[in-house]
Design a protein around this motif. Sequence first.
Motif, mmCIF file in Angstrom:
data_model
loop_
_atom_site.group_PDB
_atom_site.id
_atom_site.type_symbol
_atom_site.label_atom_id
_atom_site.label_comp_id
_atom_site.label_asym_id
_atom_site.label_seq_id
_atom_site.Cartn_x
_atom_site.Cartn_y
_atom_site.Cartn_z
ATOM 1 N N ASP A 72 -17.779 -49.412 -69.019
ATOM 2 C CA ASP A 72 -19.222 -49.339 -69.300
ATOM 3 C C ASP A 72 -19.973 -50.319 -68.398
ATOM 4 O OD1 ASP A 72 -19.014 -47.424 -71.356
ATOM 5 O OD2 ASP A 72 -18.559 -48.970 -72.834
ATOM 6 N N TYR A 73 -19.460 -51.541 -68.306
ATOM 7 C CA TYR A 73 -20.114 -52.551 -67.469
ATOM 8 C C TYR A 73 -19.966 -52.240 -65.983
ATOM 9 C CZ TYR A 73 -20.527 -55.434 -71.683
ATOM 10 O OH TYR A 73 -20.852 -55.910 -72.931
ATOM 11 N N ASN A 75 -19.689 -49.365 -64.480
ATOM 12 C CA ASN A 75 -20.592 -48.274 -64.086
ATOM 13 C C ASN A 75 -22.051 -48.689 -64.094
ATOM 14 O OD1 ASN A 75 -18.470 -46.430 -63.729
ATOM 15 N ND2 ASN A 75 -18.454 -45.893 -65.903
ATOM 16 N N GLU A 76 -22.394 -49.688 -64.903
ATOM 17 C CA GLU A 76 -23.792 -50.124 -65.000
ATOM 18 C C GLU A 76 -24.128 -51.193 -63.960
ATOM 19 O OE1 GLU A 76 -27.566 -49.854 -66.362
ATOM 20 O OE2 GLU A 76 -25.921 -48.708 -67.271
ATOM 21 N N LYS A 275 -27.305 -52.118 -71.823
ATOM 22 C CA LYS A 275 -27.987 -52.265 -70.533
ATOM 23 C C LYS A 275 -28.464 -53.701 -70.332
ATOM 24 C CE LYS A 275 -31.285 -50.061 -67.441
ATOM 25 N NZ LYS A 275 -31.540 -51.344 -66.768
ATOM 26 N N ALA A 278 -25.455 -55.809 -69.604
ATOM 27 C CA ALA A 278 -24.999 -55.587 -68.226
ATOM 28 C C ALA A 278 -25.896 -56.323 -67.236
ATOM 29 C CB ALA A 278 -24.973 -54.096 -67.917
ATOM 30 N N ASP A 279 -27.194 -56.327 -67.489
ATOM 31 C CA ASP A 279 -28.135 -57.041 -66.602
ATOM 32 C C ASP A 279 -27.843 -58.544 -66.600
ATOM 33 O OD1 ASP A 279 -29.421 -54.713 -65.879
ATOM 34 O OD2 ASP A 279 -31.038 -54.930 -67.344
#
Length: 321
Positions: A72-73, A75-76, A275, A278-279
């Motif tokens: 997940d991370y 890909n983000e 999200k 991840a940022d």
Amino acid sequence: MDTFDIEKNISTLREKVQELKRISQENNIDLSDEIRVLENKCLDMEKKAYTNLSPWEKVKIARMIQRPTALDYINEIFDDFIELHGDRHYSDDCAIVGGIATINGTAVTIVAEQKGRDIKENVERNFGMPHPEGYRKALRLMKQAEKFHRPVICFVDTPGAFCGIGAEERGQGEAIARNLMDMSNLRTPIVSIVIGEGGSGGALALAVADEICMLEHSIYSILSPEGFASILFKDAKRAQEAADTMKITAQDLFKFRVIDRVIKEPLGGAHKDMKLMADKIRMNLEDILNKLEKDTVDNLLKKRYFKFRNMGEFFEETSLQ
């Protein structure tokens, strides 16, 4: 009241908020004041629930199936990720995901322990517990990164290395030890981030790094609280007591200088806003990579050596006091 009991109450309140919004829309009634009161109450309850969590509550959050996985991370956060497979000796271990990607235009090698998002994927990924070939794949990619002068970024999320008969027959202990030895001398920057569970040698095999980070509600320990309780108390049911004793939280480990930084999670945990999480990871990675790439390789290796040497001396000193 347990944090997860409070979560159930918050969930019930949120359902009431949605119901009020539906009634307001369908009947053209202004219920904004009632909705605002309930939303504020939800926020207050959530802040209360996630302030001063106990170590055991953090263990439960770190293990949540809803928690974002390494992929997940990846890909983000990264661009142009290309997954690479196999250890060139035995097979491809799906519990370890690795490949090359870019972040802010910089080419990097990524190595990550990957849990599943459901039962089927967890079986395929062996619940994030790598076999020896997984660690050998990881080391193969790290050596490739060294050859092409790419920084290595590791995502740690495992209950521990797989301890089945086949894994032992294929040299689980040697594979982990080889990673520890070779990572300590790898001539390229290494960053490790514990995003969920950091269990035993299975986690340490990807955590001999120039900078080690942990997400706010992740854990990192010599073994699971259940395993610790079985050994120390002869009773796995005392896992909650063991978690309090082990000092496994990001906050404790930062205080003990085992890790270098704690990355704050959204209110309620990383799964509440993947999200945003991840940022935050991306911002920290960019800052760390900029810092590490300004240093010479020889100096990095020297600092890496003393980082872990000093860590051992720190614990030796504290144990003697």
